[in-house]
Design a protein around this motif. Structure first.
Motif, short mmCIF file in Angstrom:
data_model
loop_
_atom_site.label_atom_id
_atom_site.label_comp_id
_atom_site.label_asym_id
_atom_site.label_seq_id
_atom_site.Cartn_x
_atom_site.Cartn_y
_atom_site.Cartn_z
N GLY A 225 12.20 -7.90 176.27
CA GLY A 225 12.75 -6.73 177.04
C GLY A 225 11.69 -5.42 176.79
O GLY A 225 11.87 -4.70 177.69
N GLY A 226 10.88 -5.48 175.68
CA GLY A 226 10.25 -4.27 175.29
C GLY A 226 11.31 -3.24 175.09
O GLY A 226 12.42 -3.08 174.77
N GLY A 227 10.63 -1.98 175.24
CA GLY A 227 11.50 -0.55 175.25
C GLY A 227 11.19 -0.20 173.58
O GLY A 227 10.88 -0.87 172.74
N ARG A 228 11.68 1.11 173.58
CA ARG A 228 11.73 1.67 172.22
C ARG A 228 13.03 1.64 171.69
O ARG A 228 14.19 1.73 172.18
N PHE A 229 12.92 1.32 170.15
CA PHE A 229 14.30 1.08 169.49
C PHE A 229 13.82 1.86 168.05
O PHE A 229 12.70 1.99 167.77
N VAL A 230 15.03 1.84 167.41
CA VAL A 230 14.76 2.66 166.35
C VAL A 230 15.36 1.39 165.29
O VAL A 230 16.60 0.72 165.57
N LEU A 231 14.62 1.04 164.05
CA LEU A 231 15.05 0.04 163.17
C LEU A 231 15.72 0.82 161.99
O LEU A 231 15.18 1.56 161.38
N LYS A 232 16.75 0.13 161.67
CA LYS A 232 17.56 0.64 160.54
C LYS A 232 18.01 -0.57 159.76
O LYS A 232 18.76 -1.34 160.44
N PHE A 233 17.92 -0.45 158.46
CA PHE A 233 18.45 -1.52 157.59
C PHE A 233 19.73 -1.13 157.12
O PHE A 233 20.26 0.03 156.86
N ASN A 234 20.59 -2.47 157.07
CA ASN A 234 22.10 -2.16 156.59
C ASN A 234 22.22 -1.90 155.24
O ASN A 234 21.00 -2.53 154.53
N GLY A 235 23.08 -1.39 154.59
CA GLY A 235 23.42 -1.47 153.20
C GLY A 235 22.98 -0.21 152.46
O GLY A 235 21.98 0.49 153.00
N ALA A 236 24.15 0.36 151.85
CA ALA A 236 24.04 1.78 151.30
C ALA A 236 23.05 2.04 150.47
O ALA A 236 22.53 2.83 150.27
N ASP A 237 22.44 0.95 149.78
CA ASP A 237 21.32 1.29 148.94
C ASP A 237 19.72 0.72 149.73
O ASP A 237 19.02 0.48 148.81
N SER A 238 19.81 0.33 150.86
CA SER A 238 18.77 -0.34 151.44
C SER A 238 17.51 0.86 151.45
O SER A 238 17.87 2.19 151.45
N PRO A 239 16.34 0.56 151.02
CA PRO A 239 15.29 1.75 151.20
C PRO A 239 15.05 2.20 152.50
O PRO A 239 14.70 1.66 153.58
N ARG A 240 15.52 3.43 152.59
CA ARG A 240 15.36 4.29 153.87
C ARG A 240 13.81 4.31 154.53
O ARG A 240 13.67 4.70 155.60
N THR A 241 12.81 4.16 153.36
CA THR A 241 11.40 4.44 153.81
C THR A 241 10.98 2.96 154.71
O THR A 241 10.15 3.20 155.32
N ARG A 242 11.77 2.12 154.74
CA ARG A 242 11.46 0.87 155.85
C ARG A 242 11.98 1.20 156.94
O ARG A 242 11.74 0.41 158.02
N ASN A 243 12.98 2.20 157.27
CA ASN A 243 13.42 2.33 158.52
C ASN A 243 12.25 2.92 159.69
O ASN A 243 11.21 3.55 158.97
N TYR A 244 12.39 2.83 160.60
CA TYR A 244 11.08 3.09 161.75
C TYR A 244 11.68 3.60 163.24
O TYR A 244 12.70 2.82 163.62
N ILE A 245 10.90 4.35 163.65
CA ILE A 245 11.40 4.85 164.95
C ILE A 245 10.17 4.54 165.77
O ILE A 245 9.05 4.82 165.99
N GLY A 246 10.43 3.38 166.71
CA GLY A 246 9.62 2.89 167.63
C GLY A 246 8.95 3.87 168.36
O GLY A 246 9.78 4.91 169.15
N GLN A 247 7.63 3.91 168.71
CA GLN A 247 6.79 4.88 169.50
C GLN A 247 6.07 4.15 170.90
O GLN A 247 6.05 4.94 171.71
N MET A 248 6.22 3.09 171.01
CA MET A 248 5.60 2.37 172.09
C MET A 248 6.32 1.79 173.14
O MET A 248 7.50 1.10 172.57
N ALA A 249 6.49 1.95 174.39
CA ALA A 249 7.09 1.68 175.19
C ALA A 249 7.53 0.12 175.60
O ALA A 249 8.43 -0.46 175.85
#
Length: 204
Positions: A136-160
């Motif tokens: 499907g493509g599209g822009r998505f935001v990656l977020k890991f579950n877990g209160a202690d998950s490293p927030r540095t691994r989350n990512y905001i997609g930039q490409m359509a």
């Protein structure tokens, strides 16, 4: 008053130090050994916070347990049932913090038709998420579950076409420890201005 601080990293060290400076009795438990030198010599530390519950209970209404993170909600619920005063979270609150899909569903359930939320897709493996993006493509935001998950691994997609997100997930998959299961969501990207609401309590 008596305060028993319980956490992994001593994130509230400055507050504990201020409370002690104002004349309160403060004892602190730090779960991670590497962080136990933070405020060393400035605070009274304990190796086992559960051994301090008698000390805390003896203070009556002047005893407060302070939990720093969203990892011990059930324990906090038990302490409250046992008559302790607890500042922190709860089992329900921890799930709201750690399980992003559950949090979104709870928000929508409370707001009803007056709120629209971004579509959220949960995955516990990288391959299905990559296939989902390829279809499907599209822009998505990656977020890991877990209160202690490293927030540095989350990512905001930039490409359509999601090429950047697919590449990131492929990299995560290649370096993922086989003994663990990834747990994350892809949230539909929404353009706009992020706003927040905060509240402060002066202790009185």
């Amino acid at each position: 008053m008596r305060f028993l601080g319980i956490g992994e990293y001593n994130d509230l060290g400055a507050m504990y130090h201020r409370l002690a400076a104002e004349g309160h009795e403060v004892r602190v438990f730090v779960g991670h050994a590497a962080q136990r030198d933070v405020y060393a010599g400035l605070l009274d530390f304990t190796a086992d916070w559960q051994q301090e519950l008698g000390w805390l209970r003896a203070a009556g209404d002047d005893g407060v347990a302070l939990f720093e993170s969203a990892l011990n909600g059930e324990v906090q619920d038990d302490l409250r049932r046992d008559g302790f005063q607890v500042v922190g979270g709860s089992a329900f609150g921890d799930r709201l913090e750690a399980d992003r899909s559950f949090g979104q569903d709870a928000l929508i359930g409370l707001a009803g038709p007056h709120l629209r939320a971004a579509a959220t897709h949960r995955f516990t493996a990288y391959a299905p998420a990559i296939d989902f993006l390829r279809r499907g493509g599209g822009r998505f935001v990656l977020k890991f579950n877990g209160a202690d998950s490293p927030r540095t691994r989350n990512y905001i997609g930039q490409m359509a076409d999601a090429t950047d997100m697919i590449g990131l997930l492929q990299m995560y998959a290649a370096h993922h420890a086989a003994a663990t299961t990834p747990d994350f969501v892809l949230m539909q990207h929404v353009s706009g201005v992020e706003v927040g609401v905060g509240a402060y309590f002066n202790g009185e």
